[in-house]
Write a protein that holds these residues in place. Structure first.
Motif, PDB file in Angstrom:
ATOM      1  N   ARG A 408       0.842  -1.205   0.000  1.00  0.00           N
ATOM      2  CA  ARG A 408       0.000   0.000   0.000  1.00  0.00           C
ATOM      3  C   ARG A 408       0.880   1.260   0.000  1.00  0.00           C
ATOM      4  N   ASP A 409       2.004   1.194   0.730  1.00  0.00           N
ATOM      5  CA  ASP A 409       2.899   2.357   0.792  1.00  0.00           C
ATOM      6  C   ASP A 409       3.563   2.655  -0.549  1.00  0.00           C
ATOM      7  N   MET A 410       3.574   1.667  -1.437  1.00  0.00           N
ATOM      8  CA  MET A 410       4.232   1.874  -2.735  1.00  0.00           C
ATOM      9  C   MET A 410       3.307   2.572  -3.739  1.00  0.00           C
ATOM     10  N   VAL A 411       1.991   2.576  -3.451  1.00  0.00           N
ATOM     11  CA  VAL A 411       1.031   3.166  -4.392  1.00  0.00           C
ATOM     12  C   VAL A 411       1.340   4.655  -4.578  1.00  0.00           C
ATOM     13  N   GLY A 412       1.340   5.083  -5.858  1.00  0.00           N
ATOM     14  CA  GLY A 412       1.595   6.490  -6.168  1.00  0.00           C
ATOM     15  C   GLY A 412       3.062   6.751  -6.480  1.00  0.00           C
ATOM     16  N   LYS A 413       3.942   5.800  -6.108  1.00  0.00           N
ATOM     17  CA  LYS A 413       5.377   6.004  -6.377  1.00  0.00           C
ATOM     18  C   LYS A 413       5.751   5.361  -7.718  1.00  0.00           C
ATOM     19  N   THR A 414       6.878   5.801  -8.260  1.00  0.00           N
ATOM     20  CA  THR A 414       7.335   5.262  -9.549  1.00  0.00           C
ATOM     21  C   THR A 414       8.593   4.415  -9.343  1.00  0.00           C
ATOM     22  N   TYR A 415       8.628   3.258  -9.999  1.00  0.00           N
ATOM     23  CA  TYR A 415       9.766   2.345  -9.856  1.00  0.00           C
ATOM     24  C   TYR A 415      10.294   1.937 -11.226  1.00  0.00           C
ATOM     25  N   ARG A 416      11.600   1.706 -11.271  1.00  0.00           N
ATOM     26  CA  ARG A 416      12.199   1.159 -12.492  1.00  0.00           C
ATOM     27  C   ARG A 416      12.101  -0.363 -12.383  1.00  0.00           C
ATOM     28  N   VAL A 417      11.416  -0.980 -13.357  1.00  0.00           N
ATOM     29  CA  VAL A 417      11.196  -2.433 -13.277  1.00  0.00           C
ATOM     30  C   VAL A 417      11.819  -3.110 -14.488  1.00  0.00           C
ATOM     31  N   LEU A 418      12.145  -4.392 -14.313  1.00  0.00           N
ATOM     32  CA  LEU A 418      12.582  -5.210 -15.447  1.00  0.00           C
ATOM     33  C   LEU A 418      11.407  -6.091 -15.855  1.00  0.00           C
ATOM     34  N   VAL A 419      11.023  -6.012 -17.136  1.00  0.00           N
ATOM     35  CA  VAL A 419       9.889  -6.815 -17.618  1.00  0.00           C
ATOM     36  C   VAL A 419      10.372  -8.248 -17.852  1.00  0.00           C
ATOM     37  N   GLU A 420       9.706  -9.202 -17.174  1.00  0.00           N
ATOM     38  CA  GLU A 420      10.189 -10.588 -17.252  1.00  0.00           C
ATOM     39  C   GLU A 420       9.328 -11.495 -18.122  1.00  0.00           C
ATOM     40  N   GLU A 421       8.003 -11.237 -18.149  1.00  0.00           N
ATOM     41  CA  GLU A 421       7.117 -12.149 -18.897  1.00  0.00           C
ATOM     42  C   GLU A 421       5.941 -11.378 -19.435  1.00  0.00           C
ATOM     43  N   SER A 422       5.330 -11.911 -20.502  1.00  0.00           N
ATOM     44  CA  SER A 422       4.073 -11.305 -20.960  1.00  0.00           C
ATOM     45  C   SER A 422       2.999 -12.378 -21.031  1.00  0.00           C
ATOM     46  N   LYS A 423       1.771 -11.980 -20.628  1.00  0.00           N
ATOM     47  CA  LYS A 423       0.614 -12.884 -20.733  1.00  0.00           C
ATOM     48  C   LYS A 423      -0.506 -12.066 -21.325  1.00  0.00           C
ATOM     49  N   GLY A 424      -0.886 -12.337 -22.586  1.00  0.00           N
ATOM     50  CA  GLY A 424      -1.871 -11.502 -23.262  1.00  0.00           C
ATOM     51  C   GLY A 424      -1.309 -10.088 -23.353  1.00  0.00           C
ATOM     52  N   ASN A 425      -2.093  -9.104 -22.882  1.00  0.00           N
ATOM     53  CA  ASN A 425      -1.552  -7.732 -22.920  1.00  0.00           C
ATOM     54  C   ASN A 425      -0.973  -7.318 -21.571  1.00  0.00           C
ATOM     55  N   LYS A 426      -0.811  -8.304 -20.682  1.00  0.00           N
ATOM     56  CA  LYS A 426      -0.270  -8.001 -19.343  1.00  0.00           C
ATOM     57  C   LYS A 426       1.219  -8.340 -19.273  1.00  0.00           C
ATOM     58  N   LEU A 427       1.962  -7.481 -18.577  1.00  0.00           N
ATOM     59  CA  LEU A 427       3.393  -7.752 -18.391  1.00  0.00           C
ATOM     60  C   LEU A 427       3.673  -7.979 -16.910  1.00  0.00           C
ATOM     61  N   MET A 428       4.546  -8.950 -16.636  1.00  0.00           N
ATOM     62  CA  MET A 428       4.962  -9.197 -15.256  1.00  0.00           C
ATOM     63  C   MET A 428       6.385  -8.670 -15.117  1.00  0.00           C
ATOM     64  N   SER A 429       6.613  -7.839 -14.097  1.00  0.00           N
ATOM     65  CA  SER A 429       7.938  -7.232 -13.962  1.00  0.00           C
ATOM     66  C   SER A 429       8.362  -7.250 -12.491  1.00  0.00           C
ATOM     67  N   ARG A 430       9.619  -6.918 -12.259  1.00  0.00           N
ATOM     68  CA  ARG A 430      10.128  -6.848 -10.886  1.00  0.00           C
ATOM     69  C   ARG A 430      10.871  -5.543 -10.642  1.00  0.00           C
ATOM     70  N   THR A 431      10.667  -4.995  -9.453  1.00  0.00           N
ATOM     71  CA  THR A 431      11.425  -3.809  -9.043  1.00  0.00           C
ATOM     72  C   THR A 431      12.822  -4.252  -8.595  1.00  0.00           C
ATOM     73  N   GLY A 432      13.698  -3.297  -8.385  1.00  0.00           N
ATOM     74  CA  GLY A 432      15.023  -3.601  -7.857  1.00  0.00           C
ATOM     75  C   GLY A 432      14.928  -4.295  -6.498  1.00  0.00           C
ATOM     76  N   GLY A 433      13.875  -3.974  -5.739  1.00  0.00           N
ATOM     77  CA  GLY A 433      13.662  -4.602  -4.432  1.00  0.00           C
ATOM     78  C   GLY A 433      13.041  -5.981  -4.546  1.00  0.00           C
ATOM     79  N   ASN A 434      12.856  -6.476  -5.778  1.00  0.00           N
ATOM     80  CA  ASN A 434      12.341  -7.820  -6.049  1.00  0.00           C
ATOM     81  C   ASN A 434      10.838  -7.956  -5.803  1.00  0.00           C
ATOM     82  N   VAL A 435      10.107  -6.851  -5.918  1.00  0.00           N
ATOM     83  CA  VAL A 435       8.655  -6.891  -5.752  1.00  0.00           C
ATOM     84  C   VAL A 435       8.026  -6.998  -7.144  1.00  0.00           C
TER      85      VAL A 435
END
Ligand code: 5AD
Ligand code: SF4
Length: 467
Positions: A408-435
């Motif tokens: 909840r505390d992360m909502v509204g903030k911007t993170y640099r993520v690495l995109v790892e997978e795509s499913k349909g038009n959805k992308l799954m990614s991870r932040t540097g903190g591994n979230v």
């Protein structure tokens, strides 16, 4: 302590065996091209070993299958950390008996941490006669020779035992992922935490030379990998026993200076050796994730002493608080053992208190499992298992609440993520903190870094929007 010995290998004669074994295997194969099934259990170090096994097999000429029945060679790369892991291996290996009956030419092999325990080796010898080849964690590089012996001697081969101070460089690697790479910087462990089997099955701690690590890191980065995890049982003691005077923070600095668009993480850090220099290095670096995996195991000083962990709760909190002061966005993860011999409910509550104070991003939690040959297995352990399960569930509940709050505390903030997978038009990614963050986008973004603003937190699942 003695110096490490480095074997710069054409696999020390293994290349000859690769050519020789190729012919024999092709004659026996069910298919035109021999197929291998490799299953790895356990930690990232094992996954990394599995990638080397597959690298060697590729060189021999194997291709890979996910179907055991189709395979000419089946290898189980095993884990010994807890009893449950071992039970799973024995269950799955037992199920291979029918394959050997149906296709007697199939080679069945077992390797990894379980194989370095005498009682396991004996059990395979007597109760699993269809297993053709057993090799330990330090003999992986000999796979071509071992396969050659199995095929030509028509007898079972057992090759275990620890060559304690050797490091074999130059083993080929077939990486499982396209963007994420494991990079071992050291092997073995000298810490002898009283519950842990690792020092007995992986041998003494030894570090790779910095130039070998930098060379591999440069190749990985130039080949387009974006997320590199440096591996070691205790990366913070990197460099002991090397000719060159270098510590882990200095190694990190050198890797960080390789040009490119990538990020680095590392695991595992032992709190007893975590230094301010390490935290400063991370916070001042260009590529190192603000992520610390720092297992504390227990929040009770009495239990930490019995575990032979060599730090106190205060020392642990000092380093955590220093990391938070230097990097307000730092993500901290940890390992915890519940129900160590002698732990009371009071001790367990101290673990909960520490979990609440640190507010970990995520936790790997385990119920204590006695390992034959470790000091803890001899300790008095009066708490019944059912009670430990209750404590364990209590801990999970507390952490679920914390993870939801963190999200909840992360909502509204911007993170640099690495995109790892795509499913349909959805992308799954991870932040540097591994979230993990989900957002909408085209599949050709897989493997790239994007800036994403978090728009919604559903428990611990985060949704975002690319900006
Ligand atoms: N029982 C339960 N958990 C264990 N771990 C290591 N040995 C045991 C054991 N005997 C856990 C520790 C370690 C993680 C990799 O596995 O938390 O950090
Ligand atoms: Fe096991 Fe402790 Fe070594 Fe980690 S540091 S591998 S827990 S002995």
């Amino acid at each position: 302590m003695g110096k490490n010995i480095y074997l710069d290998y054409d696999f020390n004669g293994q290349i000859d065996y690769i050519d020789k074994v190729k012919e024999s295997l092709l004659l026996n194969a069910k298919n035109k091209v021999p197929l291998a099934f490799v299953k790895t259990y356990g930690c990232q170090q094992n996954v990394s070993d599995g990638e080397k096994i597959k690298g060697i097999l590729s060189l021999i000429g194997y291709e890979f299958t996910n179907i055991e029945e189709d395979a000419d060679l089946i290898i189980f790369n095993t884990c010994a950390i807890r009893e449950h892991a071992e039970d799973r291996v024995f269950g799955n290996i037992g199920a291979l008996k029918y394959i050997k009956k149906k296709y007697p030419s199939t080679i069945i092999a077992m390797c990894g941490c379980m194989m370095e325990q005498k009682h396991i080796e004996d059990k395979i010898k007597t109760s699993f006669p269809f297993v053709d080849l057993v090799f330990g964690t330090n003999r992986l590089h000999k796979l071509p020779e071992l396969l050659y012996t199995v095929v030509n001697s028509k007898s079972r081969v057992f090759e275990c035992g620890l060559d304690d101070n050797k490091i074999i460089e130059g083993i080929p690697i077939r990486r499982d992922k396209r963007f994420k790479a494991w990079l071992p910087i050291m092997y073995g462990c000298d810490n002898f935490c009283s519950y842990c089997i690792v020092p007995y099955v992986r041998g003494r701690e030894r570090s790779r030379r910095p130039e070998d690590i930098l060379d591999e890191a440069t190749k990985i980065i130039n080949n387009g990998y974006k997320d590199i995890t440096l591996l070691g049982q205790n990366v913070n003691s990197y460099g002991k026993n090397l000719d060159e005077d270098i510590n882990f923070a200095q190694l990190l600095n050198r890797i960080d200076s390789i040009p490119g668009d990538y990020r680095i993480r590392f695991m595992t850090s032992h709190p007893k050796d975590a230094t301010k220099e390490l935290i400063d290095t991370i916070s001042e670096s260009e590529h190192i994730c603000h992520h610390l995996h720092l297992p504390f195991q227990s929040g009770s000083n009495k239990i930490l002493r019995l575990m032979n962990r060599k730090y106190t709760v205060d020392k642990y909190l000092n380093i955590i608080n220093y990391a938070k002061s230097k990097m307000p966005d730092v993500s901290i993860t940890s390992d915890i053992i519940v129900g160590f011999p002698g732990e009371t409910y009071d001790d367990f509550c101290k673990t909960i208190e520490l979990v609440e104070e640190v507010r970990f991003t995520s936790l790997f939690t385990f119920i204590y499992s006695p390992r034959i040959g470790t000091p803890a297995a001899e300790m008095n352990d009066p708490i019944p298992y059912e009670k430990k399960v209750k404590w364990f569930q209590e801990l999970l509940k507390v952490q679920e609440g914390i993870a939801a709050r963190n999200c909840r505390d992360m909502v509204g903030k911007t993170y640099r993520v690495l995109v790892e997978e795509s499913k349909g038009n959805k992308l799954m990614s991870r932040t540097g903190g591994n979230v993990i963050v989900e957002f909408e986008g085209a599949s050709d973004l897989v493997g790239s870094f994007k800036n994403v603003k978090i728009t919604e937190a559903r428990n611990w699942i985060l949704k975002g929007q690319m900006i």
